[in-house]
Design a protein around this motif. Structure first.
Motif, PDB file in Angstrom:
ATOM      1  N   LEU A  76       0.859  -1.177   0.000  1.00  0.00           N
ATOM      2  CA  LEU A  76       0.000   0.000   0.000  1.00  0.00           C
ATOM      3  C   LEU A  76       0.895   1.226   0.000  1.00  0.00           C
ATOM      4  N   PHE A  77       0.466   2.244  -0.718  1.00  0.00           N
ATOM      5  CA  PHE A  77       1.253   3.460  -0.852  1.00  0.00           C
ATOM      6  C   PHE A  77       0.421   4.649  -0.417  1.00  0.00           C
ATOM      7  N   ASN A  78       1.034   5.565   0.334  1.00  0.00           N
ATOM      8  CA  ASN A  78       0.359   6.748   0.843  1.00  0.00           C
ATOM      9  C   ASN A  78       0.867   7.987   0.122  1.00  0.00           C
ATOM     10  N   LEU A  79      -0.057   8.811  -0.340  1.00  0.00           N
ATOM     11  CA  LEU A  79       0.292  10.059  -0.994  1.00  0.00           C
ATOM     12  C   LEU A  79       0.903  11.011   0.022  1.00  0.00           C
ATOM     13  N   TYR A  80       2.048  11.636  -0.321  1.00  0.00           N
ATOM     14  CA  TYR A  80       2.633  12.618   0.589  1.00  0.00           C
ATOM     15  C   TYR A  80       2.944  13.950  -0.079  1.00  0.00           C
ATOM     16  N   ALA A  81       2.814  14.056  -1.411  1.00  0.00           N
ATOM     17  CA  ALA A  81       3.047  15.344  -2.070  1.00  0.00           C
ATOM     18  C   ALA A  81       2.511  15.304  -3.494  1.00  0.00           C
ATOM     19  N   THR A  82       2.197  16.481  -4.013  1.00  0.00           N
ATOM     20  CA  THR A  82       1.778  16.622  -5.412  1.00  0.00           C
ATOM     21  C   THR A  82       2.386  17.891  -5.984  1.00  0.00           C
ATOM     22  N   VAL A  83       2.549  17.894  -7.290  1.00  0.00           N
ATOM     23  CA  VAL A  83       2.912  19.110  -8.014  1.00  0.00           C
ATOM     24  C   VAL A  83       1.740  19.418  -8.920  1.00  0.00           C
ATOM     25  N   CYS A  84       1.291  20.663  -8.908  1.00  0.00           N
ATOM     26  CA  CYS A  84       0.142  21.080  -9.708  1.00  0.00           C
ATOM     27  C   CYS A  84       0.596  22.088 -10.759  1.00  0.00           C
ATOM     28  N   HIS A  85      -0.083  22.086 -11.893  1.00  0.00           N
ATOM     29  CA  HIS A  85       0.223  23.037 -12.955  1.00  0.00           C
ATOM     30  C   HIS A  85      -1.070  23.659 -13.450  1.00  0.00           C
ATOM     31  N   PHE A  86      -1.080  24.955 -13.542  1.00  0.00           N
ATOM     32  CA  PHE A  86      -2.217  25.700 -14.074  1.00  0.00           C
ATOM     33  C   PHE A  86      -1.745  26.395 -15.336  1.00  0.00           C
ATOM     34  N   GLY A  87      -2.485  26.280 -16.411  1.00  0.00           N
ATOM     35  CA  GLY A  87      -2.108  26.970 -17.640  1.00  0.00           C
ATOM     36  C   GLY A  87      -2.110  26.038 -18.824  1.00  0.00           C
ATOM     37  N   SER A  88      -1.221  26.319 -19.765  1.00  0.00           N
ATOM     38  CA  SER A  88      -1.154  25.553 -21.002  1.00  0.00           C
ATOM     39  C   SER A  88       0.184  24.820 -21.068  1.00  0.00           C
ATOM     40  N   PRO A  89       0.374  23.959 -22.079  1.00  0.00           N
ATOM     41  CA  PRO A  89       1.663  23.277 -22.223  1.00  0.00           C
ATOM     42  C   PRO A  89       2.832  24.231 -22.479  1.00  0.00           C
ATOM     43  N   THR A  90       2.559  25.427 -22.939  1.00  0.00           N
ATOM     44  CA  THR A  90       3.644  26.367 -23.232  1.00  0.00           C
ATOM     45  C   THR A  90       3.897  27.384 -22.127  1.00  0.00           C
ATOM     46  N   GLY A  91       3.086  27.373 -21.092  1.00  0.00           N
ATOM     47  CA  GLY A  91       3.299  28.317 -19.994  1.00  0.00           C
ATOM     48  C   GLY A  91       2.257  28.124 -18.922  1.00  0.00           C
ATOM     49  N   GLY A  92       2.533  28.653 -17.761  1.00  0.00           N
ATOM     50  CA  GLY A  92       1.578  28.522 -16.670  1.00  0.00           C
ATOM     51  C   GLY A  92       2.225  28.782 -15.332  1.00  0.00           C
ATOM     52  N   HIS A  93       1.631  28.188 -14.311  1.00  0.00           N
ATOM     53  CA  HIS A  93       2.069  28.425 -12.939  1.00  0.00           C
ATOM     54  C   HIS A  93       2.075  27.091 -12.192  1.00  0.00           C
ATOM     55  N   TYR A  94       3.108  26.877 -11.371  1.00  0.00           N
ATOM     56  CA  TYR A  94       3.241  25.653 -10.602  1.00  0.00           C
ATOM     57  C   TYR A  94       2.981  25.913  -9.126  1.00  0.00           C
ATOM     58  N   THR A  95       2.289  24.986  -8.478  1.00  0.00           N
ATOM     59  CA  THR A  95       2.089  24.997  -7.039  1.00  0.00           C
ATOM     60  C   THR A  95       2.293  23.561  -6.551  1.00  0.00           C
ATOM     61  N   SER A  96       2.254  23.362  -5.246  1.00  0.00           N
ATOM     62  CA  SER A  96       2.375  22.000  -4.737  1.00  0.00           C
ATOM     63  C   SER A  96       1.694  21.852  -3.384  1.00  0.00           C
ATOM     64  N   PHE A  97       1.377  20.616  -3.072  1.00  0.00           N
ATOM     65  CA  PHE A  97       0.893  20.210  -1.761  1.00  0.00           C
ATOM     66  C   PHE A  97       1.935  19.256  -1.187  1.00  0.00           C
ATOM     67  N   ALA A  98       2.178  19.331   0.118  1.00  0.00           N
ATOM     68  CA  ALA A  98       3.094  18.388   0.762  1.00  0.00           C
ATOM     69  C   ALA A  98       2.619  18.117   2.180  1.00  0.00           C
ATOM     70  N   LYS A  99       2.801  16.882   2.596  1.00  0.00           N
ATOM     71  CA  LYS A  99       2.412  16.452   3.939  1.00  0.00           C
ATOM     72  C   LYS A  99       3.651  16.462   4.830  1.00  0.00           C
ATOM     73  N   HIS A 100       3.553  17.120   5.985  1.00  0.00           N
ATOM     74  CA  HIS A 100       4.671  17.184   6.929  1.00  0.00           C
ATOM     75  C   HIS A 100       4.950  15.771   7.445  1.00  0.00           C
ATOM     76  N   PRO A 101       6.222  15.340   7.434  1.00  0.00           N
ATOM     77  CA  PRO A 101       6.517  13.952   7.793  1.00  0.00           C
ATOM     78  C   PRO A 101       6.263  13.588   9.251  1.00  0.00           C
ATOM     79  N   ILE A 102       6.208  14.559  10.140  1.00  0.00           N
ATOM     80  CA  ILE A 102       5.997  14.246  11.552  1.00  0.00           C
ATOM     81  C   ILE A 102       4.569  14.569  11.982  1.00  0.00           C
ATOM     82  N   SER A 103       4.116  15.783  11.715  1.00  0.00           N
ATOM     83  CA  SER A 103       2.779  16.181  12.176  1.00  0.00           C
ATOM     84  C   SER A 103       1.672  15.605  11.304  1.00  0.00           C
ATOM     85  N   GLY A 104       1.981  15.311  10.037  1.00  0.00           N
ATOM     86  CA  GLY A 104       0.956  14.817   9.124  1.00  0.00           C
ATOM     87  C   GLY A 104       0.084  15.913   8.544  1.00  0.00           C
TER      88      GLY A 104
END
Length: 126
Positions: free
Chosen positions: A17-45
């Motif tokens: 079983l695998f647990n999600l701990y981070a994602t990278v998100c992209h808003f925009g088009s293949p030629t440009g846009g903006h990146y954001t991310s989500f991440a889970k703190h390894p201790i506090s969760g």
């Protein structure tokens, strides 16, 4: 995420079983846009949302989660330890910045000196 149906060989022992701990998100088009991310703190969760210099406590659900295109998983059941350094006091941080700046200036001086003549020169750095 249960990957048992997709595994073969010695890995398939009934605990893949695998647990999600981070994602990278992209808003925009293949030629440009903006990146954001989500991440889970390894201790506090706690989940955090990173958008340039702004960080908010936010779970990856609702608006924005459909824009995730890189997902990071950790295998469950593995034992590991995480060491997070203590936060530096302001005076320690300033001292470190001064030492780094000084080292950078010494390095620039060494590079400039080595280019000023054809003879090799030994420069000692702290």
């Amino acid at each position: 995420l249960d990957l048992n149906p997709y595994l073969s060989g010695p890995l398939q022992h009934g605990g893949e079983l695998f647990n999600l701990y981070a994602t990278v998100c992209h808003f925009g088009s293949p030629t440009g846009g903006h990146y954001t991310s989500f991440a889970k703190h390894p201790i506090s969760g706690d989940w955090h949302y990173f958008n340039d210099s702004q960080v908010d406590k936010k779970i990856p659900e609702g608006d924005g989660q459909d824009d995730a295109y890189v997902l990071f998983y950790e295998r469950s059941g593995l034992n590991f330890s995480v060491t997070i350094p203590a936060k530096m006091e302001e005076s320690e941080s300033e001292n470190l910045e001064d030492r780094m700046s000084s080292g950078h200036q010494q390095m620039e001086g060494a590079v400039a000196a080595s280019h000023s003549n054809l003879e090799p020169e030994t420069v000692e750095l702290d």
